[in-house]
Motif scaffolding. Structure first.
Motif, short mmCIF file in Angstrom:
data_model
loop_
_atom_site.label_atom_id
_atom_site.label_comp_id
_atom_site.label_asym_id
_atom_site.label_seq_id
_atom_site.Cartn_x
_atom_site.Cartn_y
_atom_site.Cartn_z
N LEU A 161 4.03 13.74 2.40
CA LEU A 161 4.49 13.86 1.02
C LEU A 161 3.78 14.96 0.25
O LEU A 161 4.31 15.47 -0.74
CB LEU A 161 4.32 12.52 0.29
N ARG A 166 2.09 12.63 -8.37
CA ARG A 166 3.52 12.86 -8.43
C ARG A 166 4.29 11.55 -8.33
O ARG A 166 3.82 10.60 -7.71
CB ARG A 166 3.97 13.77 -7.29
N GLU A 190 11.61 4.63 -6.89
CA GLU A 190 10.63 5.71 -6.94
C GLU A 190 9.45 5.44 -6.02
O GLU A 190 9.21 4.31 -5.59
CB GLU A 190 10.16 5.98 -8.36
N GLN A 233 12.55 16.12 -14.95
CA GLN A 233 12.74 14.87 -14.20
C GLN A 233 12.94 13.70 -15.16
O GLN A 233 13.84 12.88 -14.96
CB GLN A 233 11.53 14.60 -13.30
N ASP A 253 16.07 13.08 -6.90
CA ASP A 253 15.27 14.24 -7.34
C ASP A 253 15.55 15.47 -6.49
O ASP A 253 15.78 15.37 -5.27
CB ASP A 253 13.77 13.92 -7.23
N LEU A 268 5.79 18.14 -0.37
CA LEU A 268 6.94 18.15 -1.28
C LEU A 268 6.49 18.24 -2.73
O LEU A 268 5.51 17.61 -3.12
CB LEU A 268 7.78 16.88 -1.10
N ILE A 284 16.42 14.27 -2.68
CA ILE A 284 16.02 12.99 -2.10
C ILE A 284 17.23 12.07 -2.10
O ILE A 284 17.81 11.79 -3.15
CB ILE A 284 14.86 12.36 -2.90
N PHE A 300 8.15 10.54 -7.10
CA PHE A 300 9.44 10.96 -6.54
C PHE A 300 10.46 9.86 -6.77
O PHE A 300 10.15 8.68 -6.59
CB PHE A 300 9.32 11.24 -5.04
N ARG A 301 11.68 10.26 -7.15
CA ARG A 301 12.76 9.29 -7.35
C ARG A 301 13.96 9.70 -6.51
O ARG A 301 14.19 10.88 -6.27
CB ARG A 301 13.17 9.23 -8.83
N LEU A 341 8.46 18.53 -6.87
CA LEU A 341 9.72 18.55 -7.61
C LEU A 341 10.22 19.98 -7.74
O LEU A 341 9.43 20.92 -7.82
CB LEU A 341 9.54 17.93 -8.99
N VAL A 379 13.81 18.48 -4.74
CA VAL A 379 12.45 18.71 -4.24
C VAL A 379 12.41 19.97 -3.40
O VAL A 379 13.43 20.44 -2.91
CB VAL A 379 11.93 17.51 -3.41
#
Length: 725
Positions: free
Chosen positions: A644, A591, A585, A576, A597, A647, A618, A593-594, A649, A599
């Motif tokens: 979330l 975690r 993000e 990542q 990403d 989920l 995402i 997330f961006r 990565l 996932v």
């Protein structure tokens, strides 16, 4: 104020209060965190460490602990207890509101609200929410959303305080509130063991700690019953359909720290409640969770009933049909493929199995063309969205997931297709059948019309289903259903070293990079884990895109394990940072997330129609609402903060999670540190996931260990015996 002056009553302990600025590290398995706190009386940020409930940045924490000096990182505050409290300073209020805890308020809006209402902000939202309309950017709709979120957050905080009082991470508070609503605290107080069954991430030990704090007797029957249910549930997660009585009571006794006699009274009680089934007459005295017993018995009964019922009228000259389809497609069929077509036309149920390059797709397409000419109604399905999409592509016909085929609807109470409303089909073909567990197979068989034919297509040598059972293997081994095993690797497939090496591995032979390949398989030898990591990163970011013109996001890393330098967790963090370092993000727990990403969904979510192992990208993130949107193969799915946890990565995923999927390029790191997981069917499954390219990186010894180890971990299931009578 200096640390030495901030001592509490106990020797060496002190209290610290401040705003959590950021989380540096969080281990989801044990709750160990390293974070930075803007503490009252301290000019610089304070490093806090220890096992603690993990709040969101922006929350105000009241900590108890002691100051320590780490040789490498310097002064730290080691936390022994942690409580989240409402902030009392303007800065704290603004950071709390802007942290994402209250949907509809982000950092910019938080600043506007606090600038207008100051220290009275919380009281105003609570008692005079209509005044929020005075703030620029807040209209009636947004005000209602903020008020609803504030009310929910108030309820969640009550759950958080209750959990923190029992040493449970506050990260579970939202999930508990979502599961139980306003009765969350009352429900947990009534039966804390429900948490271990209902809330993902909370195990028996956590629920048991709450129960012990509430005064539940360690030797009580309610605790023994909960322990047995939790042990059986964990064993189901390992793939078992049942567990032998003696081994079950031994495991439960170890977990609970009680005598086996306590458990021997609890099992009959659970049977009486209908939660557990135990079947006499078997040597190992199998004990099932009730839904799994019902599923296994019914799969056997329904499959036998399907075989015994007459098929619909089908007048066809099979030999002429085979000649016709070969002429129509221009493809000559092998003897085993012709035999499969004969059996498919005559039988009520058939299994077609074989490795890559053995012609399963050609066979299925030929069969479909023949039966379509006879106006047969044919339905195609696979267990996952990705597998269904591939089935549709190779057959040029509509294919769906099994859940969609069976019209699953959580709002309507489950699968809508069943014995009362069967599928409208003469033939149902299920691809990737090795992924179908005993529960899903039961629902499928309910919906197969008595006169229809069922064909299961899959590779029995791959890993078994993620869910309980080993249905495809049990069906084949039972001998009750006609099975065709395709063994001939066709000439075109022989030119692929992916196919060649997959079959070599399956036969217990070492991989080859010999002549005749198209450059679709490479083995890069490295012994050191750090060197393997660097090679994997270089392959993903530079070498494969340059040499093959691949988008780095097309490359899937498959690792045997989660831990270690080249385990799934560390690979995801490294990849990542390398492939998607910037952009909008959203932090959640440990975690980040961006947008952009890759996932993966980690559990079945029937409401969203996304399932364990589904991989997507995402596409957008809303930091204020703490929501994000993921594009899967066939649809867009929205996630809010309560979802979330489902989920992770997916730049790297475990080989187990890759079942049923196919990727343009696969990189497989393999080292002797993975020895626990090094099995032949694991490596075989990894190689067969690739469509264009495989790069194996690691130790020759580790690869050899995997190929030699053909001991497949057995699963406790009685389906084979039930089918064979």
């Amino acid at each position: 104020m200096e640390p030495a002056q901030r001592r509490g009553n106990a020797a060496g302990t002190t209290t610290l209060e401040g705003v959590l600025e950021r989380i540096v590290f969080f281990n989801e398995e044990n709750g160990y965190a390293v974070a930075r706190l803007q503490a009252a009386g301290h000019r610089d940020l304070v490093t806090i460490v220890g096992n603690m409930p993990l709040p969101n940045p922006g929350e105000t924490l009241r900590l108890t602990g002691e100051w320590t000096t780490d040789p490498k990182f310097g002064q730290q505050f080691r936390v022994s207890s942690c409580l989240s409290v409402l902030p009392s300073t303007l800065t704290g209020i603004q950071k709390y509101l802007g942290s994402g805890l209250v949907r509809g308020i982000g950092p910019v809006m938080a600043e506007r609200i606090v600038e207008m209402f100051g220290i009275e902000t919380f009281d105003l939202i609570e008692q005079r929410p209509e005044r929020l309309l005075e703030v620029e950017g807040i209209g009636p709709v947004r005000r209602e959303r903020i008020c609803a979120a504030w009310g929910e957050q108030k309820e969640v905080r009550q759950v958080m305080v209750f959990l923190q009082g029992h040493g449970v991470s506050s990260t579970y508070a939202v999930k508990i509130y979502k599961a139980y609503g306003n009765r969350a605290v009352a429900t947990v107080q009534q039966n804390p063991y429900r948490l271990a069954l209902d809330i993902t991430g909370i195990g028996f030990k956590t629920a048991d700690r709450i129960a012990q704090n509430m005064g539940i007797d360690p030797g009580s029957q309610v605790r023994a019953e909960a322990g047995i249910i939790c042990v059986l549930s964990e064993l189901v997660n390992e793939g078992h359909v049942y567990y032998p009585y003696d081994e079950l009571t031994k495991k439960a006794a170890e977990l609970l720290g009680v005598e086996i006699a306590v458990l021997e009274a609890a099992i009959p009680a659970l049977i009486g409640q209908g939660r557990v089934c135990a079947e006499e007459g078997w040597e190992d005295r199998p004990v099932y969770l009730a839904p799994l017993y019902v599923a296994e018995v019914n799969v056997a009964r329904r499959l036998r009933a399907l075989l015994e019922s007459p098929r619909g009228d089908l007048q066809i000259d099979v030999e002429k049909a085979i000649e016709w389809v070969q002429t129509a497609t221009g493809i000559g069929l092998a003897d085993l493929q012709k035999e499969a077509i004969r059996k498919a036309i005559k039988s009520k149920a058939l299994v077609i199995t074989g490795g890559p390059g053995t012609g399963k797709t050609t066979l299925v397409n030929s069969l479909i063309r023949i039966l379509e000419k006879k106006d047969q109604r044919i339905l195609l399905a696979s267990p996952t969205g990705r597998a269904a999409k591939r089935l549709s592509e190779v057959t040029a016909r509509e294919a769906s997931t099994l859940h969609r085929l069976l019209e699953y609807s959580p709002k309507k109470g489950g699968f809508q297709r069943n014995e009362d409303r069967p599928l409208d089909a003469d033939l149902v073909i299920v691809d990737e059948a090795s992924m179908v567990d005993v529960l899903l197979m039961n629902h499928l068989l309910k919906a197969i019309p008595p006169k229809a034919t069922l064909i299961l297509v899959g590779d029995v040598d791959q890993l078994p289903s993620v869910g309980p059972g080993n249905v495809l293997k049990d069906v084949i081994n039972s001998g009750c259903i006609e099975t065709v095993r395709l063994t001939e690797v066709f000439r075109q497939a022989q030119e692929s070293l992916i196919v060649v090496n997959a079959h070599r591995v399956n036969q217990g032979r070492f991989i080859t990079s010999g002549p005749g390949g198209k450059g679709d398989f490479y083995f890069i030898e490295r012994e050191d884990p750090d060197k393997v990591l660097e090679v994997v990163k270089d392959l993903c970011s530079r070498r494969l895109p340059r040499a093959f013109g691949m988008d780095p996001m097309e490359v899937q890393v498959l690792s045997p394990m989660h831990r270690g330098t080249v385990g799934v967790s560390n690979l995801n963090a490294e990849l990542q940072a390398l492939l998607n370092p910037n952009g909008v993000e959203l932090a959640h727990g440990g975690r980040v997330f961006r947008a952009g990403d890759r996932v993966m969904q980690t559990s079945n979510n029937y409401e969203k129609e996304v399932f364990n192992g589904d991989v997507g990208r995402i596409t957008s993130i809303d930091p204020e609402e703490r929501t994000l949107q993921v594009s899967f193969d066939d649809r867009m799915v929205d996630y809010d903060r309560t979802d979330l946890d489902e989920l992770v990565l997916a730049y790297a995923i475990s080989i187990h999670k890759s079942q049923g999927s196919e990727y343009p390029a696969v990189i497989v790191p393999m080292l002797t540190q993975h020895y626990i997981m090094l099995q032949r069917n694991l490596l075989y499954t990894a190689l067969t996931r690739a469509r264009k390219l495989v790069v194996l990186v690691g130790s020759r010894r580790a690869v050899a260990m995997a190929i030699r180890n053909d001991r497949v971990q057995s699963r406790y299931t009685k389906l084979c015996q039930r089918l064979s009578g």
